[in-house]
Design an enzyme around this catalytic site. Structure first.
Site, short mmCIF file in Angstrom:
data_model
loop_
_atom_site.label_atom_id
_atom_site.label_comp_id
_atom_site.label_asym_id
_atom_site.label_seq_id
_atom_site.Cartn_x
_atom_site.Cartn_y
_atom_site.Cartn_z
N CYS A 49 4.34 -3.02 -1.16
CA CYS A 49 3.71 -4.11 -1.89
C CYS A 49 3.79 -3.89 -3.40
O CYS A 49 4.45 -2.96 -3.87
CB CYS A 49 2.24 -4.22 -1.48
SG CYS A 49 1.98 -4.24 0.31
N LEU A 73 4.01 -7.20 1.10
CA LEU A 73 5.16 -7.26 2.01
C LEU A 73 4.65 -6.69 3.33
O LEU A 73 4.41 -5.48 3.44
CB LEU A 73 6.34 -6.44 1.48
CG LEU A 73 7.61 -6.42 2.35
CD1 LEU A 73 8.24 -7.80 2.41
CD2 LEU A 73 8.61 -5.41 1.80
N GLU A 106 3.64 3.20 2.74
CA GLU A 106 3.44 3.36 4.17
C GLU A 106 2.93 4.77 4.44
O GLU A 106 3.42 5.73 3.83
CB GLU A 106 4.74 3.16 4.96
CG GLU A 106 5.48 1.87 4.67
CD GLU A 106 4.77 0.62 5.13
OE1 GLU A 106 3.78 0.74 5.91
OE2 GLU A 106 5.16 -0.48 4.71
N SER A 158 17.07 5.15 4.13
CA SER A 158 18.08 5.60 3.18
C SER A 158 18.34 7.09 3.37
O SER A 158 17.46 7.84 3.80
CB SER A 158 17.61 5.32 1.75
OG SER A 158 18.39 6.02 0.80
#
Length: 638
Positions: free
Chosen positions: A2, A48, A75, A368
């Site tokens: 976010c 998000l 997260e 990633s």
């Protein structure tokens, strides 16, 4: 994942909405504000939605049974285990979000909750009982957090552009930061391009009372020490394999589909190898980039796409490719705007185009391979450092001769550039040589670029000062390679790679996770013998051994390639008009930072191959464009 913002002081609440709008791209799914006028506290959040997609995950989130009000960006990968432990102790939850877990942990442990978290985060918690604001940033600095202390109080946000919504944030350029951006292409925290705005360093936290910093501390540091573990090769290979697998599994937690970057290199291919095992029988969606023209080949860059395609076929995953060309250069101003900082590296554009493709394909989370080079030793400078054992014992006079000889080598070829850089600080002491590997120009050449006022303001600043300060935190006897890896993690990774990865992906509303930077894996890599990391010419040696059962040999042992674009070609072609405009004598004189004659001399030396000025020239461009956008308020060209 976010965008967060807020204040503690005598600010008008309507600034919360303005800050939210400035970073709305970070959270297109929801937004909210909370403020308490009596105590001068305001929090803003743009969301998000990744975990608990319901309205129960809305922020700012208030703990009805505790003191905390939180805005959280990131997260927490172990939130389910933490929640289970809290439930056993009688704590009740009204959502399934990791955000609420942090709130309950704060109620129980206060600031000590940081020792419980495994994740990527930047958050702020207002304690309604103590009347204080608690801010923290994750261990490695995956998520950004900026702050300022104007006369009216304290303000913070995920991005600089949000802070600049407040009119009393001064826009005075930080000359030291200009010096750092030109030296390294990035700026070590806590500095930014503005004197009034700072970055909270990775692994740090703060307490704010009455609009001022009451306490600031470091709760985590990269765990490098003089003593390394004596561990048999086979056992080390197994530990690395298991820890990478566990790290990937931990970071698959989400209530939306998870995809992955796939360049065909060792790092991303390894992450995809294990991510595939945890997709619940759904085919893993992977994303990569291809180039339409051959300009990258002219600069000696390898074509990653065939490797990515081979790995995708070998592992049985779907690969989505976006083909790009020189038109990428048209996004330069847009890139600098979203980076918030004038980082002179076009690689962020690759992240942007891949993230954009992922979002269009319905993927909001990407894994990633970032960090593998930084913890296991994968850059050319690590091998160059290893070679110092063959000459660093020479008397200073002979090392000075080596430096002078290498400085005369033509830098229009890759070998010439590498030799010149390897011996640029050959006559200095070891730690200055270590810092010197991160410099892009010979110091006297760089000094000639500065205007007289800038030279005067930097009179007491050395070229390696911030890196030497960082190295001073390590215990005596730490191996030189681990010293360099410490610098990689503290600065090149946090201040450069992770910043652009976050900013470019979040510009598309996509979250990027980095399993190879799980703190447990970082700790394992730090305690391994250095020969397991850089073994002769072979970097990431133990990592490669661990992946031999899973990936093709030529993928694992392919030559190192950068995640870049043909910048040298662009500066002579697609970006040549930008060079002529942005670095014109008129433009430079009006800004007053750089000397027009010195800049023109660098451009000419670069074009004739006497020096490799590609990235310093690009840095000059990025600094001026940043000033036009963030200082002058120029609108972006669409």
């Amino acid at each position: 994942m976010c965008g967060i913002a807020g204040y503690l002081g005598s600010f008008e609440p309507f600034f919360l909405e303005r800050m939210n709008m400035a970073q709305r791209h970070r959270g297109p799914d929801d937004n909210g504000i909370w403020h308490d006028e009596k105590h001068g506290i305001g929090l803003a959040h743009t969301r998000l939605a990744i975990i608990d997609l319901s309205p129960s995950g809305h922020q700012p989130m208030i703990d009805d049974n505790g003191p905390g009000v939180i805005v959280f960006n990131g997260e927490i990968y172990n939130y389910r285990e933490l929640r289970s432990d809290l439930e056993k102790e009688g704590y009740h939850f009204r959502s399934n979000s990791d955000t609420e877990v942090i709130l309950k942990l704060y109620t129980k442990y206060g600031c000590d909750l940081l020792g419980k978290l495994n994740g990527i985060f930047a958050f702020a918690i207002w304690d309604r009982r103590k009347k204080e604001l608690f801010l923290a940033r994750d261990h490695l600095g995956v998520k950004p957090l900026y702050y300022a202390i104007p006369p009216k109080g304290f303000v913070f946000a995920s991005e600089i552009k949000a802070l600049l919504q407040l009119p009393d944030i001064e826009k005075r350029i930080n000359h030291q930061a200009v010096h750092y951006y030109l030296s390294y292409l990035w700026c070590p925290a806590p500095d930014t391009m503005l004197e009034s705005i700072s970055k909270l360093e990775p692994g740090h936290a703060m307490i704010i009372r009455a609009g001022r910093i009451a306490r600031r501390w470091q709760y985590y540091d990269l765990p490098y020490a003089p003593d390394v573990e004596s561990i048999p090769e086979a056992e080390a290979v197994e530990e690395v394999h298991e820890q990478i697998k566990n790290s990937v599994n931990r970071q698959m937690v989400a209530d939306v589909p998870v995809g992955a970057f796939l360049s065909g290199g060792l790092d991303s291919s390894s992450v995809v190898t294990f991510a595939k095992q945890f997709t619940n029988n759904q085919k893993l969606q992977c994303f990569t980039i291809g180039f339409k023209d051959d300009s990258f080949k002219k600069e000696g860059m390898a074509d990653d796409l065939p490797y990515a395609q081979r790995v995708a076929k070998h592992l049985g995953v779907d690969l989505h490719t976006i083909d790009v060309g020189p038109e990428m250069a048209d996004q330069l101003e847009w890139m600098i705007y979203h980076l918030d900082e004038p980082q002179a590296d076009p690689a962020p554009l690759n992240v942007y185009f891949i993230s954009k493709l992922a979002k269009e394909s319905g993927i909001k989370v990407l894994l990633s391979g970032a960090g593998g080079d930084d913890i296991f030793s994968g850059y050319r400078r690590h091998y160059a450092l290893l070679q110092e054992q063959y000459w660093s014992w020479l008397p200073g006079f002979f090392r000075k001769v080596m430096r002078n000889f290498s400085s005369r080598l033509p830098e229009n070829t890759a070998p010439g550039r590498r030799l010149a850089k390897a011996f640029r600080f050959a006559d200095r002491e070891q730690e200055e040589r270590l810092a010197g590997y991160f410099h892009w120009l010979e110091p006297s050449c760089q000094w000639n670029l500065y205007s007289q006022p800038l030279k005067e303001s930097l009179a007491n600043e050395t070229f390696s000062a911030p890196l030497l300060r960082t190295l001073s935190k390590l215990p005596r006897g730490t191996d030189p390679l681990n010293k360099m890896l410490y610098l990689e993690g503290k600065h090149f990774l946090a201040d450069h790679n992770l910043n652009y990865t976050d900013k470019m992906s979040m510009a598309c509303g996509v979250e990027v996770r980095v399993p190879l930077l799980d703190p447990d894996l970082v700790a394992l890599a730090a305690r391994l013998p250095v020969s397991y990391k850089q073994n002769g010419r072979e970097g990431k040696w133990i990592f490669k051994k661990a992946m031999e059962p899973y990936l093709p040999h030529d993928v694992i042992y392919r030559p190192k390639t950068g995640f870049g674009v043909p910048l040298r070609h662009w500066l002579r072609h697609e970006l040549r008009p930008v060079v002529e405009d942005v670095l014109s004598a008129k433009s430079l004189q009006e800004r007053g930072l750089f000397d027009p004659k010195g800049v023109q001399s660098l451009i000419e030396m670069d074009r004739t191959g006497r020096v490799d000025g590609t990235y310093p020239i690009f840095s000059l461009i990025c600094i001026e464009l940043w000033c036009r956008i963030f200082i002058d308020g120029d609108r972006l060209r669409q």
